[in-house]
Design a protein around this motif. Structure first.
Motif, short mmCIF file in Angstrom:
data_model
loop_
_atom_site.label_atom_id
_atom_site.label_comp_id
_atom_site.label_asym_id
_atom_site.label_seq_id
_atom_site.Cartn_x
_atom_site.Cartn_y
_atom_site.Cartn_z
N GLY A 1 0.86 -1.30 -0.03
CA GLY A 1 0.01 0.02 -0.22
C GLY A 1 0.72 1.36 -0.06
O GLY A 1 0.52 2.16 0.55
N GLY A 2 2.12 1.33 -0.64
CA GLY A 2 2.66 2.51 -0.91
C GLY A 2 2.44 3.55 -1.67
O GLY A 2 3.27 4.68 -1.88
N GLY A 3 1.19 3.38 -2.43
CA GLY A 3 0.76 4.33 -3.48
C GLY A 3 1.49 4.60 -4.68
O GLY A 3 2.15 3.66 -4.87
N MET A 4 1.50 5.51 -5.22
CA MET A 4 2.28 5.81 -6.50
C MET A 4 3.54 5.57 -6.53
O MET A 4 4.07 5.04 -7.54
CB MET A 4 1.71 7.11 -6.99
N ILE B 1 1.26 1.34 -17.82
CA ILE B 1 0.06 2.01 -17.46
C ILE B 1 -0.09 1.94 -15.81
O ILE B 1 0.34 0.69 -15.14
CB ILE B 1 -1.22 0.82 -17.81
N GLY B 2 -0.27 2.86 -15.50
CA GLY B 2 -0.31 3.06 -13.78
C GLY B 2 -1.64 2.43 -13.22
O GLY B 2 -2.27 1.97 -13.97
N GLY B 3 -1.66 2.58 -12.03
CA GLY B 3 -2.75 1.94 -11.06
C GLY B 3 -3.90 3.05 -11.29
O GLY B 3 -3.96 4.17 -12.01
N ALA B 4 -4.66 3.02 -10.46
CA ALA B 4 -6.01 3.87 -10.43
C ALA B 4 -5.82 5.40 -10.00
O ALA B 4 -6.41 6.01 -10.67
CB ALA B 4 -6.89 3.29 -9.13
N ASP B 5 -4.62 5.59 -9.57
CA ASP B 5 -4.12 7.08 -9.15
C ASP B 5 -3.38 7.68 -10.47
O ASP B 5 -2.77 8.66 -10.59
CB ASP B 5 -3.67 7.32 -7.89
#
Length: 156
Positions: free
Chosen positions: A49-52, A103-107
């Motif tokens: 869960g470290g984010g972008m 391609i990145g994640g949801a953010d």
């Protein structure tokens, strides 16, 4: 020229997976004679869960050394299918061995990774589900190979 689809998240079985696999197979078949392919899929997942930022590190590791880095980003270039085909042909003819589409994640993609990109591609100003973007990219890569092969798949 090998193409790499590097994306955040695991695409489970279902309609998106089926479509992605179908278009990747079509691309590999059509592109082989054009020195395009295979299309290799790299899925990364940030389980902590470290984010972008954490996603960007995982994505950067998935990109082969020396690959041209192309990110999917709403701020990128909006191309027609024939323009994408010519771009791929130019990279291939210029001696590129690998091109990695990220391609990145949801953010989205972290600014530091986006800033390192050699090219940014957009599917328009609308926001698309990141899982669906994989399918859209695979279809456009197949379409580009079909255009370069002179196939009737793409109609103007």
């Amino acid at each position: 020229m090998r193409l790499h689809l590097c994306a955040v998240g695991r695409l489970r079985s279902g309609p998106e997976r089926d479509l992605l696999d179908d278009y990747a197979t079509r691309f590999d078949r059509t592109g082989r004679a054009l020195s395009l392919g295979p299309l290799v899929q790299h899925e990364v997942e940030d389980k902590r869960g470290g984010g972008m930022g954490a996603e960007a590190e995982l994505l950067a590791r998935a990109v082969p050394a020396g690959a041209l880095l192309a990110v999917l980003d709403e701020r990128g270039a909006v191309l027609s299918s024939p323009e994408l085909a010519q771009l791929l042909a130019g990279w291939r003819d210029g001696g590129r061995q690998d091109v990695a589409f990220v391609i990145g994640g949801a953010d989205g993609i972290a600014p530091e990774l986006r800033g390192r990109a050699d090219f940014a591609l957009s599917f328009g100003r609308m926001v698309w589900p990141h899982m669906l973007v994989r399918v859209m990219l695979a279809e456009q890569l197949y379409r580009a190979a079909s255009i370069l092969a002179g196939s009737p798949y793409h109609r103007v």
